[in-house]
Design an enzyme around this catalytic site. Structure first.
Site, PDB file in Angstrom:
ATOM      1  N   CYS A 167      54.875  11.914  50.052  1.00 11.29           N
ATOM      2  CA  CYS A 167      54.158  11.087  51.251  1.00 11.29           C
ATOM      3  C   CYS A 167      54.984   9.897  51.532  1.00 11.29           C
ATOM      4  CB  CYS A 167      52.757  10.571  50.730  1.00 11.29           C
ATOM      5  SG  CYS A 167      51.795  10.125  51.691  1.00 11.29           S
ATOM      6  N   CYS A 347      50.591  13.387  57.376  1.00 14.66           N
ATOM      7  CA  CYS A 347      50.381  12.128  56.983  1.00 14.66           C
ATOM      8  C   CYS A 347      49.354  11.465  57.610  1.00 14.66           C
ATOM      9  CB  CYS A 347      52.188  11.813  56.883  1.00 14.66           C
ATOM     10  SG  CYS A 347      52.048  10.001  55.672  1.00 14.66           S
TER      11      CYS A 347
END
Length: 420
Positions: A167, A347
C-alpha cells in the site's frame, strides 16, 4: 509419494491465511466444492489491514479490523496452525515447524511480506512511545490517533522507505488524515508537517499526482523527496535521514520531531527468501500475467510476497485470487489455463476526513477505473469514494472476497494460453 514418512496429502496446499490465501481457497470452493484444500498459517486471528489507516485517523476502532481465524477459514478447508519451515518443490512437500510435512498436487504461496523494523536502528525500541508510531501494524495504529489528538504544536514527520512496500499510498494517507484533523481543530498553523519520501515522486501513477499535490499545498506540507529514514533516537526525539542530492551524493541529516509516523522498510519473508521458490531478491518468482511459478508449474504465488510489479494492495489480491483459482483447477484436470491478471491494483487515498482520491491502475501505470467518471472520478477527491472505503469495502472484504464472491474481478480469459 513424498520424501517424508509422516506426510499427509492434499490436492491443494495454501501457505498463508491472509487475504490472498483465503480468497483463493474460497474461489476454488465456489468452483469445485469437493476440492481437498489445506491452509498453513500459525495466526489465530485475521486482520483487515486496509482498515488500519482509518484506525490511525480516528474513524475505525481497532477491534473492527480483526476476527478469529476460525471464523474466516472456509469450513471445508483443513487449517494447520503452524509456521512453514521449508519448501521442497521437487518432492512437492511443505515442512511445518512441528516437523510434519504436507504433500500437494498444487501449491499456492501467499505468505505476505516482512516489515523490517530492525533495518532502522533504534526504531523497534521506541515504536509505540516517544511520539513514534505506525499504521503498518495492529498494535500501534491506535497510537497514531493518540498522537494526532494530543499534538498541539511542533513538528510531525511522516516517512516512506524505498519500494517495494505494501500500500504505497498508506504513508501519505496517515499524513493527510492527521492534517485534516489538525486543520479542523485550528492547530495546523502551529504544526510543521514534513513528508520524507525515499522515492523521487509523490505517487507512482502520474494521473493522481495533481490532486495529491493540491493537498500537499493545502496543508502546507514540506515535501522532501529522496530522503530515507535510517535511524531513530526515540528518547531524544531525533530522526536521521539519508538525503540524496541531484548529483547522487548522499549525506545524513538529523531532524527533531514531536510525532514520527514510520512506514518501515519491507522485504521477503526469510522462509521464502531461503527457498527454491525465490528470485534473486527473495520474492516468489512468478509470471506477472498468470502468477504461475517460473520453474515449477504446479506452484503459484500471489499477494505481497510475489515479485509481480503491481501495487501490493488488498485490491490487487482480490483480482489475483480468481486468476489463481482458474489456473489451479485447469491444471488439476490437465487443461491449458487461459486466465490472465492485468496488474490491477487500487489505492483509496484518504486526502481528508470525508474525501478520497480513488487511484486504480494496472501494469505500466495505466489508469483502470471501476466506475464511470460521472459517478466517481478517481483523479479527484470524492465523498462517494470515502463512503466506498469506510462503509462498503470492509463488507466486501469479509462477506465477499473471503467467501469467494468475485464482484468486478472476474478474470480475463485469453484467446489462447499465455504460454505453453
Amino acid at each position: 509419494m513424498s520424501s517424508s514418512n509422516n506426510s499427509k496429502h492434499h490436492e491443494v496446499v495454501i501457505v498463508g491465511a491472509g487475504a490472498g490465501g483465503l480468497s483463493v481457497a474460497a474461489s476454488l470452493l465456489k468452483r469445485r466444492p469437493d476440492l481437498d484444500i489445506a491452509v498453513i498459517d500459525p495466526a489465530k486471528e485475521h486482520s483487515y489491514q486496509p482498515g488500519w489507516t482509518l484506525v490511525g485517523g480516528g474513524v475505525f476502532n481497532i477491534k473492527q479490523t480483526r476476527r478469529s481465524m476460525t471464523s474466516v477459514v472456509p469450513r471445508k478447508v483443513k487449517h494447520y496452525e503452524q509456521a512453514v519451515e521449508q519448501f521442497d518443490p521437487d518432492n512437492q512437500t511443505v515442512t511445518m515447524a512441528n516437523g510434519d510435512a504436507l504433500h500437494y498436487s498444487i501449491l499456492v504461496v501467499s505468505p505476505g511480506l516482512k516489515l523490517n523494523w530492525e533495518a532502522i536502528p533504534g526504531l523497534k525500541e521506541t515504536l509505540g512511545k516517544n511520539g513514534v508510531t505506525s499504521n503498518y501494524q495492529w498494535e500501534t495504529a491506535p497510537y497514531t490517533w493518540e498522537n494526532v489528538t494530543k499534538l498541539k504544536k511542533g513538528r510531525a514527520i511522516f516517512t516512506q522507505p524505498p519500494m517495494p512496500i505494501k500500500c504505497a499510498g498508506a504513508p501519505q494517507k496517515a499524513m493527510y488524515l492527521a492534517c485534516s484533523e489538525w486543520l479542523s481543530q485550528g492547530r495546523l498553523k502551529d504544526i510543521d508537517v514534513e513528508f520524507c519520501n525515499a522515492g523521487a515522486v509523490l505517487f507512482g501513477v502520474a494521473d493522481y499526482v495533481p490532486a495529491l499535490q493540491s493537498y500537499i499545498d493545502k496543508y502546507d506540507i514540506a515535501l522532501n523527496l529522496n530522503q530515507n529514514l535510517v535511524e531513530v533516537d526515540g528518547d531524544k526525539q531525533l530522526a536521521t535521514f539519508e538525503v540524496t542530492d541531484a548529483n547522487g551524493e548522499k549525506q545524513r541529516v538529523e531532524k527533531s520531531f514531536d510525532m514520527l509516523h514510520v512506514c518501515p522498510p519491507q522485504c521477503a519473508l526469510d522462509f521464502v527468501k531461503n527457498s527454491p521458490l525465490a528470485d534473486d531478491a527473495g520474492w516468489l518468482d512468478v509470471y506477472p500475467d498468470t502468477l504461475q511459478h517460473k520453474r515449477y508449474e504446479n506452484v503459484f504465488g500471489l499477494g505481497d510476497g510475489a515479485n509481480t510489479p503491481n501495487a501490493k494492495t488488498a485490491a490487487a489480491v482480490r483480482a489475483q485470487a480468481p486468476v489463481v483459482a482458474e489456473y489451479v483447477l485447469s491444471l488439476l484436470v490437465k487443461q491449458s489455463p487461459r486466465a490472465v491478471y492485468d496488474g490491477y491494483g487500487s489505492c483509496p487515498l484518504t486526502v481528508e476526513r470525508g474525501k478520497i482520491v480513488l487511484a486504480e491502475f494496472i501494469y505500466g501505470g495505466k489508469v483502470k477505473p471501476s466506475f464511470p467518471k460521472w459517478f466517481i472520478d478517481g483523479t479527484k477527491p470524492s465523498y462517494l469514494a470515502w463512503l466506498l472505503k469506510e462503509k462498503s469495502l470492509p463488507w466486501v472484504y469479509w462477506e465477499g472476497m473471503l467467501k469467494g464472491h468475485e464482484w468486478l474481478v472476474k478474470p480475463e480469459i485469453a484467446s489462447k494460453p499465455p504460454r505453453q
